[in-house]
Write a protein that holds these residues in place. Structure first.
Motif, PDB file in Angstrom:
ATOM      1  N   LEU A 131     -13.280 -20.843  64.854  1.00 14.63           N
ATOM      2  CA  LEU A 131     -11.691 -21.222  65.452  1.00 14.63           C
ATOM      3  C   LEU A 131     -10.659 -20.837  66.376  1.00 14.63           C
ATOM      4  N   GLY A 132     -10.884 -20.845  67.228  1.00 11.66           N
ATOM      5  CA  GLY A 132     -10.204 -20.836  68.723  1.00 11.66           C
ATOM      6  C   GLY A 132     -10.648 -19.945  69.311  1.00 11.66           C
ATOM      7  N   GLY A 133      -9.860 -19.567  70.116  1.00 16.40           N
ATOM      8  CA  GLY A 133     -10.893 -17.898  71.133  1.00 16.40           C
ATOM      9  C   GLY A 133     -11.682 -18.510  71.980  1.00 16.40           C
ATOM     10  N   GLY A 134     -12.207 -17.706  73.134  1.00 13.10           N
ATOM     11  CA  GLY A 134     -13.423 -18.312  74.055  1.00 13.10           C
ATOM     12  C   GLY A 134     -13.142 -16.902  74.943  1.00 13.10           C
ATOM     13  N   PHE A 135     -13.973 -16.897  75.524  1.00 12.78           N
ATOM     14  CA  PHE A 135     -15.226 -15.903  76.599  1.00 12.78           C
ATOM     15  C   PHE A 135     -14.017 -14.712  76.546  1.00 12.78           C
ATOM     16  N   SER A 136     -12.622 -14.852  77.193  1.00 14.45           N
ATOM     17  CA  SER A 136     -11.147 -13.768  77.819  1.00 14.45           C
ATOM     18  C   SER A 136     -11.632 -13.401  76.113  1.00 14.45           C
ATOM     19  N   GLU A 137     -10.765 -14.465  74.992  1.00 14.33           N
ATOM     20  CA  GLU A 137     -10.593 -13.222  73.576  1.00 14.33           C
ATOM     21  C   GLU A 137     -11.872 -12.332  73.692  1.00 14.33           C
ATOM     22  N   GLY A 138     -12.845 -12.457  74.069  1.00 14.18           N
ATOM     23  CA  GLY A 138     -13.633 -11.725  73.480  1.00 14.18           C
ATOM     24  C   GLY A 138     -13.535 -10.263  74.300  1.00 14.18           C
ATOM     25  N   ILE A 139     -13.530 -10.346  76.043  1.00 14.82           N
ATOM     26  CA  ILE A 139     -13.527  -9.426  76.828  1.00 14.82           C
ATOM     27  C   ILE A 139     -12.419  -8.610  75.928  1.00 14.82           C
ATOM     28  N   ARG A 140     -11.184  -9.225  75.195  1.00 15.26           N
ATOM     29  CA  ARG A 140      -9.960  -8.189  74.952  1.00 15.26           C
ATOM     30  C   ARG A 140     -10.446  -7.519  73.542  1.00 15.26           C
ATOM     31  N   ASN A 141     -10.514  -8.712  72.936  1.00 14.18           N
ATOM     32  CA  ASN A 141     -10.730  -7.936  71.801  1.00 14.18           C
ATOM     33  C   ASN A 141     -12.591  -6.142  71.624  1.00 14.18           C
ATOM     34  N   ALA A 142     -13.534  -6.508  72.403  1.00  9.15           N
ATOM     35  CA  ALA A 142     -14.038  -5.731  72.769  1.00  9.15           C
ATOM     36  C   ALA A 142     -13.111  -4.337  73.574  1.00  9.15           C
ATOM     37  N   LEU A 143     -12.611  -4.565  74.187  1.00 10.85           N
ATOM     38  CA  LEU A 143     -11.640  -3.396  74.995  1.00 10.85           C
ATOM     39  C   LEU A 143     -10.690  -3.013  73.876  1.00 10.85           C
ATOM     40  N   THR A 144      -9.721  -4.180  73.505  1.00 11.38           N
ATOM     41  CA  THR A 144      -9.419  -3.398  72.207  1.00 11.38           C
ATOM     42  C   THR A 144      -9.481  -2.354  71.106  1.00 11.38           C
ATOM     43  N   SER A 145     -11.186  -2.967  70.888  1.00  7.32           N
ATOM     44  CA  SER A 145     -11.808  -1.971  69.746  1.00  7.32           C
ATOM     45  C   SER A 145     -12.543  -0.686  70.848  1.00  7.32           C
ATOM     46  N   LEU A 146     -12.627  -0.766  71.379  1.00  8.54           N
ATOM     47  CA  LEU A 146     -12.885   0.584  72.940  1.00  8.54           C
ATOM     48  C   LEU A 146     -12.112   1.690  72.723  1.00  8.54           C
ATOM     49  N   LEU A 147     -10.755   0.938  72.922  1.00 11.48           N
ATOM     50  CA  LEU A 147      -9.939   2.113  72.730  1.00 11.48           C
ATOM     51  C   LEU A 147      -9.828   3.224  71.729  1.00 11.48           C
TER      52      LEU A 147
END
Length: 347
Positions: A131-147
């Motif tokens: 429903l939206g998103g892409g490769f860059s959003e995946g990077i942000r999601n990963a870094l945010t979760s790892l924080l």
């Protein structure tokens, strides 16, 4: 709904792939992909091909929950639990659970399953992009979760500089990192944790100790905002693009660290002058650029180099390539100019 299929990005690649480009580069972590085996197979093949192209032999550890038709109808949480048991048996320092489009569609509560007690941390990272998103959003999601692994009450303070969100599938990732190291050295600074590139999970706990963080690119500023609000980290929004960006980069570093940058900026300006002198043979060449699909920052850096060398942009000029990613600092500009020199030598 705030998002609709009309919003789905078609030019960036899968959100799941973006997540894996981060979690796959943690040295002692296992990534569980909660979805059909095809999601894992496709991304494993893609990562293998991408890494082989940049002479990397490291293949991330990926496990699939292997959702089938039965799980789509009755729910896939049992399949995820079984896969988490298999991941735990490998004794990693961290398990990353990435939910796919199918998992989100059938409503599996991945986050709740990740909160169940195990012998190592388990974090959930959203990886669905249907429903939206892409490769860059995946990077942000990963870094945010790892924080979430960061120690909020860390009593240790590190004077080194945090590097955030390097492009692990980029051919010139190490060259760009070396350019940042060179610029930091002009202020007697050193790079610290690389969040996340070839790093142990334990580094995630210490990321709040750095006074300054450098984002790989401005799209990661939401991650920088979290660092700033949680740890009072000063955030530089991106690697310096082209030769014009380095002086401002040094100025901002000096401001955040309390180091006078004037001498470093003077030295950098001398190095930039030397760079363009070494490509004096390109002066007054008649050229043209293929701007179709190019990053605006890449175009700006190329035009700056063209102006510095007095090259002439004409419709009948010789076509010159633009790098896929914006050239970083002096070293990135030098690689771009070398590519142009090779092209013009065959004109």
């Amino acid at each position: 709904m705030s998002r609709s299929p009309i919003d789905t990005l078609r030019n960036e690649g899968c959100t799941l792939t973006g997540v894996l480009s981060v979690t796959g580069f943690m040295e002692d972590a296992v990534t569980v992909i909660h979805g059909p085996s095809g999601c894992t197979h496709h991304n494993a093949s893609l990562l293998h091909a991408s890494l082989a192209e940049i002479d990397e032999v490291h293949i991330p550890c990926l496990l699939s929950s292997n959702i089938l038709e039965e799980e789509v109808i009755f729910g896939g949480e049992d399949a995820l639990l079984h896969t988490l048991d298999a991941a735990e048996a490998r004794s990693p320092s961290l398990i990353c659970v990435v939910s796919t489009c199918i998992a989100d569609t059938i409503g599996d509560d991945c986050a709740a399953l990740c909160r169940q007690k195990r012998s190592m941390p388990v974090i959930h990272i959203p990886g669905a992009g249907f429903l939206g998103g892409g490769f860059s959003e995946g990077i942000r999601n990963a870094l945010t979760s790892l924080l979430t692994l960061a120690d909020s009450d860390s009593s240790t303070h590190d004077d080194s500089v945090l590097i955030v969100g390097e492009k692990n599938l980029e051919y010139e990732a190490e060259e760009n990192f070396s350019e940042i190291c060179r610029l930091l050295s002009l202020l007697d600074l050193a790079p610290g944790i690389r969040f996340v590139r070839r790093a142990p999970v334990s580094d995630c706990q210490k990321i709040g100790s750095a006074p300054v963080a450098i984002m790989r690119e401005p799209s990661l500023l939401p991650v920088g905002s979290i660092l700033s609000s949680r740890f009072n980290t000063h955030v530089i929004p991106g690697f310096p693009v082209g030769t014009k960006g380095t002086s401002g980069f040094l100025q901002k570093l000096g401001e955040y660290t309390g180091i006078d940058p004037r001498s470093a900026i003077h030295d950098e300006e001398g190095l930039i002058a030397d760079l363009y002198c070494s490509f004096d043979d390109l002066r007054c060449e008649s050229i043209r650029l293929n701007r179709a699909g190019a990053d605006p920052a890449t175009i700006m850096a190329a035009e700056s180099a063209i102006n510095s060398l007095g090259m002439k942009i004409r419709s009948e000029g010789y076509p010159l390539p633009l790098p896929y990613d914006p050239p970083i600092g002096i070293s990135g500009t030098r690689r771009m100019l070398n590519a142009w020199r090779r092209c013009l030598s065959h004109a």
